[in-house]
Design a protein around this motif. Structure first.
Motif, mmCIF file in Angstrom:
data_model
loop_
_atom_site.group_PDB
_atom_site.id
_atom_site.type_symbol
_atom_site.label_atom_id
_atom_site.label_comp_id
_atom_site.label_asym_id
_atom_site.label_seq_id
_atom_site.Cartn_x
_atom_site.Cartn_y
_atom_site.Cartn_z
ATOM 1 N N ALA B 214 5.408 0.847 -2.043
ATOM 2 C CA ALA B 214 4.526 -0.199 -2.305
ATOM 3 C C ALA B 214 4.225 -1.355 -1.960
ATOM 4 O O ALA B 214 4.219 -2.078 -1.103
ATOM 5 C CB ALA B 214 3.382 0.552 -2.669
ATOM 6 N N PHE B 215 5.211 -1.777 -3.101
ATOM 7 C CA PHE B 215 5.636 -3.413 -2.515
ATOM 8 C C PHE B 215 6.381 -4.094 -1.620
ATOM 9 O O PHE B 215 6.205 -5.287 -1.066
ATOM 10 C CB PHE B 215 6.373 -3.866 -4.385
ATOM 11 C CG PHE B 215 5.768 -4.135 -5.108
ATOM 12 C CD1 PHE B 215 3.890 -3.254 -5.751
ATOM 13 C CD2 PHE B 215 6.598 -3.438 -6.382
ATOM 14 C CE1 PHE B 215 4.134 -3.136 -6.195
ATOM 15 C CE2 PHE B 215 5.968 -3.460 -8.161
ATOM 16 C CZ PHE B 215 4.647 -3.312 -8.097
ATOM 17 N N THR B 216 8.020 -3.272 -1.054
ATOM 18 C CA THR B 216 8.389 -3.352 -0.044
ATOM 19 C C THR B 216 6.984 -3.551 1.141
ATOM 20 O O THR B 216 7.125 -4.634 2.017
ATOM 21 C CB THR B 216 9.529 -2.689 0.339
ATOM 22 O OG1 THR B 216 9.038 -1.654 0.987
ATOM 23 C CG2 THR B 216 10.368 -2.728 -0.237
ATOM 24 N N LYS B 217 6.664 -2.393 1.501
ATOM 25 C CA LYS B 217 5.687 -2.162 2.709
ATOM 26 C C LYS B 217 4.250 -3.520 2.779
ATOM 27 O O LYS B 217 3.933 -3.812 3.605
ATOM 28 C CB LYS B 217 4.383 -0.978 2.977
ATOM 29 C CG LYS B 217 4.587 -0.750 4.159
ATOM 30 C CD LYS B 217 5.419 0.175 4.959
ATOM 31 C CE LYS B 217 4.688 0.814 5.957
ATOM 32 N NZ LYS B 217 5.661 0.625 6.899
ATOM 33 N N SER B 218 3.641 -3.973 1.076
ATOM 34 C CA SER B 218 3.089 -4.952 1.226
ATOM 35 C C SER B 218 3.107 -5.970 0.513
ATOM 36 O O SER B 218 2.606 -7.046 0.185
ATOM 37 C CB SER B 218 1.859 -4.383 0.262
ATOM 38 O OG SER B 218 1.067 -3.176 0.652
ATOM 39 N N ALA B 219 4.815 -5.776 1.485
ATOM 40 C CA ALA B 219 5.630 -7.460 1.154
ATOM 41 C C ALA B 219 4.985 -8.098 -0.575
ATOM 42 O O ALA B 219 4.659 -9.565 -0.394
ATOM 43 C CB ALA B 219 4.802 -8.996 2.094
ATOM 44 N N GLN B 220 5.680 -7.507 -1.236
ATOM 45 C CA GLN B 220 4.865 -8.281 -2.505
ATOM 46 C C GLN B 220 6.261 -9.410 -3.018
ATOM 47 O O GLN B 220 7.617 -8.303 -2.759
ATOM 48 C CB GLN B 220 4.810 -7.119 -3.847
ATOM 49 C CG GLN B 220 3.562 -6.711 -3.010
ATOM 50 C CD GLN B 220 2.357 -7.585 -3.454
ATOM 51 O OE1 GLN B 220 1.753 -7.935 -4.821
ATOM 52 N NE2 GLN B 220 1.378 -7.482 -2.352
ATOM 53 N N PHE B 221 5.706 -10.246 -3.947
ATOM 54 C CA PHE B 221 7.207 -10.324 -4.661
ATOM 55 C C PHE B 221 8.046 -9.248 -4.908
ATOM 56 O O PHE B 221 7.687 -8.858 -6.024
ATOM 57 C CB PHE B 221 7.125 -11.587 -5.250
ATOM 58 C CG PHE B 221 8.113 -12.508 -6.206
ATOM 59 C CD1 PHE B 221 7.834 -13.901 -5.507
ATOM 60 C CD2 PHE B 221 8.676 -12.225 -7.384
ATOM 61 C CE1 PHE B 221 9.606 -14.007 -5.105
ATOM 62 C CE2 PHE B 221 9.903 -12.929 -7.518
ATOM 63 C CZ PHE B 221 10.331 -14.856 -6.757
ATOM 64 N N PRO B 222 9.609 -9.341 -4.819
ATOM 65 C CA PRO B 222 10.557 -10.628 -3.994
ATOM 66 C C PRO B 222 10.881 -9.572 -2.597
ATOM 67 O O PRO B 222 11.821 -10.429 -2.270
ATOM 68 C CB PRO B 222 12.314 -10.252 -4.969
ATOM 69 C CG PRO B 222 11.773 -9.144 -5.138
ATOM 70 C CD PRO B 222 10.647 -8.682 -6.029
ATOM 71 N N PHE B 223 10.416 -8.979 -2.501
ATOM 72 C CA PHE B 223 9.880 -8.393 -1.188
ATOM 73 C C PHE B 223 9.895 -8.625 -0.119
ATOM 74 O O PHE B 223 8.678 -8.434 1.249
ATOM 75 C CB PHE B 223 10.139 -6.744 -0.719
ATOM 76 C CG PHE B 223 10.874 -5.636 -2.321
ATOM 77 C CD1 PHE B 223 12.000 -5.678 -2.393
ATOM 78 C CD2 PHE B 223 9.927 -5.542 -3.463
ATOM 79 C CE1 PHE B 223 12.618 -5.158 -3.097
ATOM 80 C CE2 PHE B 223 10.991 -4.646 -4.639
ATOM 81 C CZ PHE B 223 11.960 -5.095 -4.137
ATOM 82 N N HIS B 224 8.649 -9.883 -0.107
ATOM 83 C CA HIS B 224 7.519 -10.415 0.876
ATOM 84 C C HIS B 224 8.685 -11.141 1.991
ATOM 85 O O HIS B 224 7.659 -12.045 2.840
ATOM 86 C CB HIS B 224 6.891 -11.326 -0.291
ATOM 87 C CG HIS B 224 7.817 -12.693 -0.833
ATOM 88 N ND1 HIS B 224 8.377 -12.375 -1.347
ATOM 89 C CD2 HIS B 224 8.043 -13.958 0.785
ATOM 90 C CE1 HIS B 224 9.591 -13.983 -1.112
ATOM 91 N NE2 HIS B 224 8.680 -14.177 -0.415
ATOM 92 N N ILE B 225 9.910 -11.573 1.941
ATOM 93 C CA ILE B 225 10.673 -11.962 2.747
ATOM 94 C C ILE B 225 10.721 -11.529 4.558
ATOM 95 O O ILE B 225 10.397 -12.605 5.190
ATOM 96 C CB ILE B 225 11.294 -12.350 2.630
ATOM 97 C CG1 ILE B 225 12.445 -11.049 2.394
ATOM 98 C CG2 ILE B 225 11.734 -13.481 1.602
ATOM 99 C CD1 ILE B 225 13.734 -11.041 1.578
#
Lengths: 104, 777
Positions: B214-225
């Protein structure tokens, strides 16, 4: 009576075979020395040829020892192969090749 | 419902044909009807008395993988966003993309994405959800790299692909664990088994893996890059994928699973912290951007962080606010992206430093931007929907559920301050976006194109979205009963029904909003003075550097690792192979107690055997140390003849015959090729290498000897050779048992050995005869 003679003959045969085994083994070891020590390739080639001849003898002795005629083929084959092998090696040493190309 | 989901994909097949006429009719006009039809199909479900609908279509029933569509309030909200904004984006793209572009590819990718996204939000089956999830990643990759001749597009596409697929695969791991634990593949059935999942030992792992997805898809920190780099895509794509739909897939996933995880305290901690951190960091970073789409990208990240944080809070009010903000964000962010696209299209640049004073030139666009940016900033005006959800957000931060956990106790009091902090920067960049573009000095001489108002067709979509912003702002309760309550119900069962009012009285959230506006305005006016702070933070610290370094280092590391063992030297490979055999076999033999030495049933050793063996050993040793090539092969011949003699002694005449012939032929073959071989030189080897060779060869020899002895000492059952001896003549009609076995009892082996010889002969023939270089002729 015949049985005694038969047994005696067998004992003589066994003894002879045993002695021959030892003799051939010694001869093989000596040939092996020549084989390894060299010093030239023809020395080794001759040694290998003689090893072949000795192996014929050895096979014959084993045939006598095991009382079987099945090894006669082997003896004959060794003779042919030793001859062929020696000729091949000799030709190689002489010419560097075994089978000549067609001289057109 | 299956047809509605797959319709875009099916239509995509026709698109390449339609795109042939693109010079007469823009392909987008055909495509426009697809999302619009889907929107009409789903809009009829909307109503105050909505009840969830389930439809199942078999796909792989034996594995429990079926198209299991479950339309509840949450899915309905997303489906309408996807199809509604999809229609608007397609309409916008008709005016945005020129017919000289590859329209066919564009709409195929876009329709693919639409199907994928509809599938993600409608699937109740985990694995179908995952399938559609990856399809969104792939189609997003294609869309970001649409202008594939640009280096930055390819970089952005690759980056988003790597990050989202990394998350997708983690998520698949979590899904598989969930399926194994619950024995079902349906999310709704899992929700009924919440207790089972919560008591599982793997709970942290499951939650972690799914949240990673979910975090990578929704560009959450630190995967927002990946999201800022995805701005290389055409603007309609950015508006659609990277503001309204795909980046909300992670939000959707968290919302979908929060009935399961909501009571788990680490869910609260992780999701809230990540959400709040994303909110603060991205809004802080957005102020620094100079590219309009860059600002919007970071703004999207920060708004997603805010929604994520609210989902993490898990209180009824927070969930309600999160749902509300999903809707609001989709409307104003979609319109803002389109505005940015219009500015780009009509001025030729998106660089905010070169823009300014467009207010009088592009009055309609400016009006649209006012609503979008002010709504995004959460300015307390009764016709902006952003304010409502922001106020609810502030209220939610003040009324968090008590969680007894030392970490939670530390963060709960901090959350309202962090929320205000993030919102201040949101205000700053929103103002920066609007005033930087539309006010200030006119500098049209720096622009390539003389700026002018956009064509009306291009303005339709943002106008509709802005009307949505204002409509929700003026009549928030109209969406409340129809959408929000049903969606919130799907996330959090017993939702409190409340009316949304603009005015709540002098309550803390209002003061927080006022503080945001006050401090934000101050910071905006003085931003030149404090912009140096960006040299301190992030300064040299950047997740992009981490990512680039990671990608580069993985590459160099694997190259280096491969080069250590793929040396190209056969000697190295041989030592690795033999070393592995020795190592593994020794360990297996020792751990299974496999070595077995018994010497009680050995035959007597005769003199003649001893003599032959001694000769063979001497000859074998001599082969290793000889320096003469010919000597080596002749001595090997001795070993071969010695073996033949052993066959003679051990009463195997057939073997002896064959061995003799083969040995002679091999010696002859060696002699044949020796003439052409280079001179054998004594290679200089280091002592370490020699030692290594010695250890390996001695080890291997010792291993084989030990195995042979153990095999001899272990007899599990009687040999079957008695059968052969008994039946060779009776069944095979021959006295020679060996030959009867070869051609009769096991004739098949012989057949294929003949085949091997045939192949070898043909191979040798072709090796000699077939040469590409003429020189050989």
């Amino acid at each position: 009576m015949t049985e005694t003679i038969y047994k005696a003959t067998e004992a003589i045969l066994d003894g002879t075979v045993f002695i021959c085994f030892i003799a051939i083994s010694i001869s093989l070891l000596l040939l092996l020395y020549r084989m390894i020590a060299g010093p030239t390739s023809p020395d080794r080639a001759v040694a290998l040829d003689t090893i072949g001849i000795n192996l014929m003898g050895l096979a014959a002795l084993v045939a006598i020892y095991l009382v079987t005629p099945n090894l006669n083929d082997v003896i004959l084959l060794i003779a042919i192969l030793a001859f062929l092998g020696t000729v091949a090696i000799a030709k190689y040493l002489e010419k560097g090749v075994i089978i000549d190309r067609d001289m057109d | 419902m299956l047809f509605a989901v797959l319709l875009p994909l099916l239509f995509a097949i026709l698109v390449p044909m339609l795109s042939k006429w693109k010079h007469k009719i823009h392909t987008g006009i055909f495509v426009f009807f697809i999302p619009f039809l889907i929107f009409l199909y789903f809009i009829r479900f909307v109503g105050n008395d909505f009840t969830p609908v389930r439809q199942v279509y078999n796909w792989i029933p034996s594995l429990g993988i079926n198209f299991d569509f479950y339309l509840d309030g949450l899915s309905l909200l997303f489906v309408l966003l996807i199809s509604g904004i999809g229609s608007l984006v397609v309409f916008y793209s008709i005016y945005y993309l020129h017919v000289s572009e590859r329209l066919g590819s564009f709409y195929v990718y876009l329709l693919m994405f639409m199907t994928a996204m509809l599938g993600v939000v409608l699937s109740d089956n985990l694995f179908v959800l995952y399938t559609f999830w990856e399809l969104t990643s792939i189609s997003s990759f294609l869309l970001i790299g649409y202008w594939h001749y640009r280096e930055r597009s390819r970089y952005g596409a690759q980056k988003s692909m790597l990050i989202t697929v990394f998350g997708g695969l983690s998520m698949l791991g979590g899904f598989i664990l969930l399926t194994v634990i619950t024995g079902t593949t349906s999310i709704q059935e899992m929700i009924t088994q919440t207790d089972l999942i919560l008591s599982s030992d793997y709970l942290p792992l499951i939650m972690g893996l799914i949240l990673l997805g979910a975090f990578t898809k929704s560009a959450q920190f630190p995967f927002h890059i990946w999201l800022p780099d995805a701005m290389e895509a055409p603007t309609p794509v950015s508006a659609y994928l990277h503001s309204a739909t795909m980046v909300k897939a992670g939000i959707f996933l968290v919302a979908r699973f929060s009935p399961i995880f909501a009571t788990y305290e680490w869910f609260f901690i992780i999701v809230s912290i990540v959400g709040i951190a994303t909110l603060c960091w991205a809004s802080y970073m957005a102020v620094r951007q100079t590219d309009l789409k860059g600002i919007l990208a970071f703004s999207t990240i920060s708004q997603l962080g805010m929604i994520m944080a609210m989902l993490g809070f898990g209180t009824k009010a927070a969930i309600f606010a999160a749902i509300f903000h999903i809707l609001n964000h989709a409307t104003f962010k979609g319109s803002l992206f389109m505005v940015a696209g219009i500015i780009d299209h009509e001025t030729g640049t998106r660089d905010i430093r070169r823009l300014g004073g467009l207010l009088t030139v592009m009055p309609i666009t400016a009006t649209l931007a006012v609503f979008g940016t002010f709504s995004m900033a959460g300015i307390p005006l009764p016709f902006l929907n952003g304010f409502y959800s922001k106020e609810m957000f502030f209220e939610a931060t003040l009324h968090l559920n008590e969680v007894v956990n030392p970490i939670a106790n530390v963060i709960i009091p901090l959350i309202p301050y962090l929320a205000v902090f993030g919102s201040i920067f949101t205000f700053v960049y929103s103002m920066y976006f609007f005033f930087g573009v539309f006010t200030g000095p006119k500098q049209f001489d720096k622009l390539k194109i003389k700026p002018h108002e956009a064509p009306i067709g291009m303005l339709v979509s943002p106008i509709i979205l802005v009307v949505g912003v204002v409509f929700i702002g003026l009549f928030p309760n109209s969406v409340n009963g129809t959408f929000l309550i049903h969606a919130a119900e799907a996330v959090n069962n017993a939702v409190e029904i409340k009316d949304i009012h603009f005015w709540h009285g002098w309550i803390p959230p209002l003061f927080m909003s006022l503080a945001v506006v006050g401090i934000g305005a101050l910071l905006y006016l003085t931003r030149e003075k404090w912009s140096n702070v960006y040299h301190v933070l992030p300064g040299k610290m950047s997740m992009n550097k981490v990512y680039d370094g990671l990608v580069k280092n993985v590459d160099t590391f694997s190259t280096r690792l491969t080069n250590t063992y793929m040396t190209g030297s056969l000697k190295t490979y041989m030592s690795i192979i033999l070393g592995t055999i020795i190592f593994v076999t020794f360990i297996v033999m020792i751990s299974t107690n496999g070595f077995n030495m018994e010497f009680n049933n050995l035959a007597e050793v005769t003199w003649i055997e001893l003599a032959v063996v001694v000769i063979i050993i001497i000859a074998a040793l001599a082969t290793m140390f000889t320096t003469s090539k010919l000597g080596a092969i002749l001595i090997t011949g001795v070993v071969g003849y010695g073996v033949a003699t052993l066959f003679v002694i051990y009463r195997a005449p057939d073997l002896a015959l064959t061995q003799l012939v083969i040995e002679t032929v091999s010696v002859a073959l060696f002699l044949l090729c020796f003439y052409h071989l280079p001179k054998l030189e004594k290679r200089k080897e280091s002592t370490g290498s020699k030692l290594n060779n010695m250890i390996i060869s001695i080890g291997f020899g010792a291993l084989m000897t030990l195995i042979a002895i153990s095999a001899h000492s272990t007899e599990w059952f009687d040999p079957i050779s008695d059968y052969f001896i008994e039946t060779a003549y009776k069944l095979g009609g021959g006295h020679n048992v060996v030959n009867v076995i070869l051609v009769d009892m096991r004739g098949l082996d012989t057949l294929f050995e003949i085949a091997v010889l045939g192949i070898a002969a043909l191979a040798i023939f072709s090796l000699i005869k077939l040469r590409k270089d003429k020189e050989a002729e």
